[in-house]
Design an enzyme around this catalytic site. Sequence first.
Site, short mmCIF file in Angstrom:
data_model
loop_
_atom_site.label_atom_id
_atom_site.label_comp_id
_atom_site.label_asym_id
_atom_site.label_seq_id
_atom_site.Cartn_x
_atom_site.Cartn_y
_atom_site.Cartn_z
N ASN A 34 19.90 33.28 -10.68
CA ASN A 34 19.69 33.95 -9.38
C ASN A 34 19.25 35.41 -9.57
O ASN A 34 19.60 36.28 -8.79
CB ASN A 34 20.94 33.87 -8.49
CG ASN A 34 20.72 34.30 -7.03
OD1 ASN A 34 21.59 34.90 -6.41
ND2 ASN A 34 19.57 34.02 -6.49
N CYS A 61 15.78 35.70 -11.29
CA CYS A 61 14.32 35.58 -11.47
C CYS A 61 13.70 34.67 -10.43
O CYS A 61 13.07 35.14 -9.47
CB CYS A 61 13.99 35.06 -12.88
SG CYS A 61 14.51 36.15 -14.22
N ARG A 62 13.86 33.36 -10.59
CA ARG A 62 13.08 32.43 -9.79
C ARG A 62 13.56 32.30 -8.34
O ARG A 62 12.76 32.36 -7.40
CB ARG A 62 13.08 31.04 -10.45
CG ARG A 62 12.32 31.02 -11.76
CD ARG A 62 12.64 29.77 -12.55
NE ARG A 62 14.03 29.75 -13.00
CZ ARG A 62 14.62 28.75 -13.62
NH1 ARG A 62 13.93 27.64 -13.83
NH2 ARG A 62 15.87 28.84 -14.02
N SER A 63 14.86 32.10 -8.14
CA SER A 63 15.30 31.81 -6.76
C SER A 63 15.25 33.03 -5.84
O SER A 63 14.88 32.88 -4.66
CB SER A 63 16.67 31.12 -6.72
OG SER A 63 17.70 31.94 -7.22
N ASP A 77 11.59 28.48 -16.46
CA ASP A 77 12.47 29.65 -16.57
C ASP A 77 11.74 30.75 -17.35
O ASP A 77 11.43 30.56 -18.52
CB ASP A 77 13.74 29.20 -17.30
CG ASP A 77 14.73 30.32 -17.47
OD1 ASP A 77 14.39 31.48 -17.17
OD2 ASP A 77 15.85 30.02 -17.93
N CYS A 119 18.43 28.57 -8.62
CA CYS A 119 18.02 28.53 -10.04
C CYS A 119 19.28 28.73 -10.88
O CYS A 119 20.40 28.55 -10.38
CB CYS A 119 16.94 29.56 -10.34
SG CYS A 119 17.44 31.28 -10.11
P1 4NP Z 1 16.65 32.47 -13.29
O1 4NP Z 1 16.39 32.98 -14.79
O2 4NP Z 1 17.47 31.21 -13.43
O3 4NP Z 1 15.28 32.18 -12.80
O4 4NP Z 1 17.34 33.59 -12.57
C1 4NP Z 1 17.39 33.16 -15.73
C2 4NP Z 1 18.12 34.32 -15.75
C3 4NP Z 1 19.11 34.51 -16.70
C4 4NP Z 1 19.35 33.51 -17.64
C5 4NP Z 1 18.63 32.34 -17.62
C6 4NP Z 1 17.65 32.15 -16.66
N1 4NP Z 1 20.34 33.70 -18.64
O5 4NP Z 1 20.53 32.81 -19.47
O6 4NP Z 1 21.02 34.76 -18.64
#
Ligand code: 4NP
Length: 163
Positions: free
Chosen positions: A15, A17-19, A130, A12
């Site tokens: 790294n 939340c989702r992955s 996201d 993702c």
């Molecule tokens: P992830 O979520 O890609 O699922 O880990 C996010 C975590 C942080 C950010 C964006 C998405 N950010 O912009 O900091």
Amino acid sequence: MSDDTISVLFVCLGNICRSPLAEAVFRQVVTDAGLEDRFRIDSAGTSGYHTGEPPDPRTSEVAARRGVDVIGSSRRVTQDDVASFDYLVAMDEDNRQVVERMAAGAGGSPEVRLLREFDPDGDGSLEVPDPYFGGASGFEDVHDLVERSARGLLDHLRERHRL
Ligand code: 4NP
């Protein structure tokens, strides 16, 4: 690790939340099937925004309530990853394109997919949205999508690799 190990990297943006959730849920699904010795499972992000940080507590809390332990610390996808993993499974199209481009230049031949291609109850979208900037319900929704899709992914790999 044996040669017939199937390696899967979930990807993702951050790294956190989702992955890492997909990694944890898929590991649990694989373990429940008694197949943990056949897999190498990891996750990484295409950005370095949160390198070294633990999973987002909103992700961990929803997962913990559902009996899933989300672990690890954020790291960025490397050239070595895209050259060595068999499957790169991205959460959305932007991140799929990033790892596909990286893989094209790295000399590996991973299969690059979207996790929700394996969602049996898909609503037409192939993305895990996201949840980072949204509210709490987004994390519940993401968990549902990831859980269904992780089971679908294992079904696909069992058939493909005759497991
Ligand atoms: P992830 O979520 O890609 O699922 O880990 C996010 C975590 C942080 C950010 C964006 C998405 N950010 O912009 O900091």
